[in-house]
Motif scaffolding. Structure first.
Motif, short mmCIF file in Angstrom:
data_model
loop_
_atom_site.label_atom_id
_atom_site.label_comp_id
_atom_site.label_asym_id
_atom_site.label_seq_id
_atom_site.Cartn_x
_atom_site.Cartn_y
_atom_site.Cartn_z
N VAL A 112 0.85 -1.19 0.00
CA VAL A 112 0.00 0.00 0.00
C VAL A 112 0.88 1.24 0.00
O VAL A 112 1.83 1.35 0.78
CB VAL A 112 -0.93 0.00 1.24
CG1 VAL A 112 -1.77 1.26 1.28
CG2 VAL A 112 -1.80 -1.25 1.23
N LYS A 113 0.56 2.17 -0.88
CA LYS A 113 1.29 3.44 -0.94
C LYS A 113 0.89 4.29 0.27
O LYS A 113 -0.30 4.49 0.53
CB LYS A 113 0.98 4.19 -2.23
CG LYS A 113 1.77 5.47 -2.38
CD LYS A 113 1.50 6.13 -3.71
CE LYS A 113 2.32 7.40 -3.83
NZ LYS A 113 2.05 8.07 -5.11
N GLY A 114 1.87 4.78 0.99
CA GLY A 114 1.59 5.58 2.18
C GLY A 114 1.16 4.68 3.33
O GLY A 114 1.27 3.46 3.27
N ARG A 115 0.67 5.32 4.36
CA ARG A 115 0.22 4.57 5.54
C ARG A 115 -1.30 4.56 5.60
O ARG A 115 -1.95 5.57 5.36
CB ARG A 115 0.77 5.23 6.82
CG ARG A 115 2.28 5.28 6.89
CD ARG A 115 2.87 3.93 7.30
NE ARG A 115 4.30 3.87 7.11
CZ ARG A 115 5.20 4.02 8.07
NH1 ARG A 115 4.81 4.26 9.30
NH2 ARG A 115 6.47 3.92 7.79
N ILE A 116 -1.84 3.40 5.91
CA ILE A 116 -3.29 3.26 6.06
C ILE A 116 -3.72 3.94 7.35
O ILE A 116 -3.09 3.79 8.39
CB ILE A 116 -3.70 1.77 6.09
CG1 ILE A 116 -3.42 1.11 4.74
CG2 ILE A 116 -5.18 1.62 6.47
CD1 ILE A 116 -3.67 -0.39 4.73
N ARG A 117 -4.82 4.67 7.27
CA ARG A 117 -5.41 5.26 8.49
C ARG A 117 -6.42 4.25 9.02
O ARG A 117 -7.57 4.21 8.59
CB ARG A 117 -6.06 6.60 8.18
CG ARG A 117 -5.01 7.66 7.87
CD ARG A 117 -5.53 9.07 7.98
NE ARG A 117 -6.01 9.34 9.33
CZ ARG A 117 -7.11 10.03 9.59
NH1 ARG A 117 -7.85 10.53 8.63
NH2 ARG A 117 -7.49 10.24 10.84
N PHE A 118 -5.96 3.41 9.94
CA PHE A 118 -6.80 2.37 10.52
C PHE A 118 -7.83 2.98 11.47
O PHE A 118 -7.74 4.14 11.86
CB PHE A 118 -5.93 1.37 11.29
CG PHE A 118 -5.15 0.46 10.41
CD1 PHE A 118 -5.67 -0.75 10.00
CD2 PHE A 118 -3.87 0.82 9.98
CE1 PHE A 118 -4.94 -1.60 9.19
CE2 PHE A 118 -3.13 -0.02 9.16
CZ PHE A 118 -3.67 -1.23 8.77
N TYR A 119 -8.81 2.15 11.83
CA TYR A 119 -9.87 2.56 12.76
C TYR A 119 -9.64 1.94 14.12
O TYR A 119 -9.12 0.83 14.24
CB TYR A 119 -11.24 2.13 12.24
CG TYR A 119 -11.78 3.04 11.18
CD1 TYR A 119 -12.79 3.95 11.46
CD2 TYR A 119 -11.28 3.01 9.88
CE1 TYR A 119 -13.29 4.80 10.48
CE2 TYR A 119 -11.77 3.85 8.90
CZ TYR A 119 -12.77 4.75 9.20
OH TYR A 119 -13.25 5.57 8.24
N HIS A 120 -10.10 2.64 15.12
CA HIS A 120 -10.12 2.14 16.49
C HIS A 120 -11.43 1.37 16.65
O HIS A 120 -12.39 1.56 15.90
CB HIS A 120 -10.05 3.33 17.47
CG HIS A 120 -9.92 2.90 18.89
ND1 HIS A 120 -10.99 2.69 19.71
CD2 HIS A 120 -8.82 2.63 19.63
CE1 HIS A 120 -10.57 2.30 20.90
NE2 HIS A 120 -9.25 2.27 20.88
N ILE A 121 -11.49 0.53 17.64
CA ILE A 121 -12.69 -0.28 17.92
C ILE A 121 -13.93 0.59 18.13
O ILE A 121 -15.05 0.16 17.91
CB ILE A 121 -12.44 -1.22 19.12
CG1 ILE A 121 -13.56 -2.25 19.25
CG2 ILE A 121 -12.26 -0.47 20.39
CD1 ILE A 121 -13.60 -3.23 18.15
#
Length: 160
Positions: A112-121
């Motif tokens: 994946v290009k760049g960093r994924i903005r993951f979600y919190h629970i």
């Protein structure tokens, strides 16, 4: 004091995949690592930590965003033997896990290009982790799904 992300107080093992990324990969039959009370789902069927998804029989097309940390390789090994699914992990390509379960066994990977903005629970986008991410496809159909997903990054076919 070591403040690397692996030892940081804020380190967590649950990084929820942004739903818009999972949607680009198509429909999934099973997510064996779904959180309890998830803010969104990535598959028709979901196992939580209470179900012990690692010990269950997996079926259909699997979406796997395993718990990060010790034991993650067990989840990848199970997906490798299942042979039908896509995993999302940190792109630590030099690790024993990558060599044992990905380089010689996966059909394709997408860095994946760049960093994924993951979600919190909680369902709130929680920012980026301290490492880049990679999608891993097991099965030709899943390799095609990665290739055609439109997710920005670098696709590599590992079964040329």
């Amino acid at each position: 004091m070591n403040t690397s992300f692996e030892r940081c107080k804020e380190t967590k093992v649950e990084w929820l995949t942004p739903p818009e990324l999972a949607i680009k990969l198509g429909k999934f039959d099973l997510d064996p690592c779904s959180p309890i009370n998830p803010p969104f789902l990535h598959a028709k069927n979901n196992f939580t930590i209470s179900d012990d998804g690692l010990s269950k029989d997996w079926f259909g097309r699997v979406y796997l965003n395993p718990p990060y940390g010790r034991g993650m390789e067990l989840w990848l090994e199970k997906l490798k033997f299942h042979g039908n699914g896509i995993a999302l992990i940190f792109a630590r390509t030099e690790t024993k896990c990558f060599f044992d379960h990905i380089w010689n066994d996966a059909d394709a990977i997408l860095f994946v290009k760049g960093r994924i903005r993951f979600y919190h629970i909680s369902g709130i986008q929680a920012g980026t982790p301290g490492a880049p991410s990679v999608f891993i496809a097991y099965g030709k159909e899943n390799a095609l799904a990665l290739k055609n997903s439109g997710i920005e990054g670098r696709y590599l076919d590992l079964k040329l």
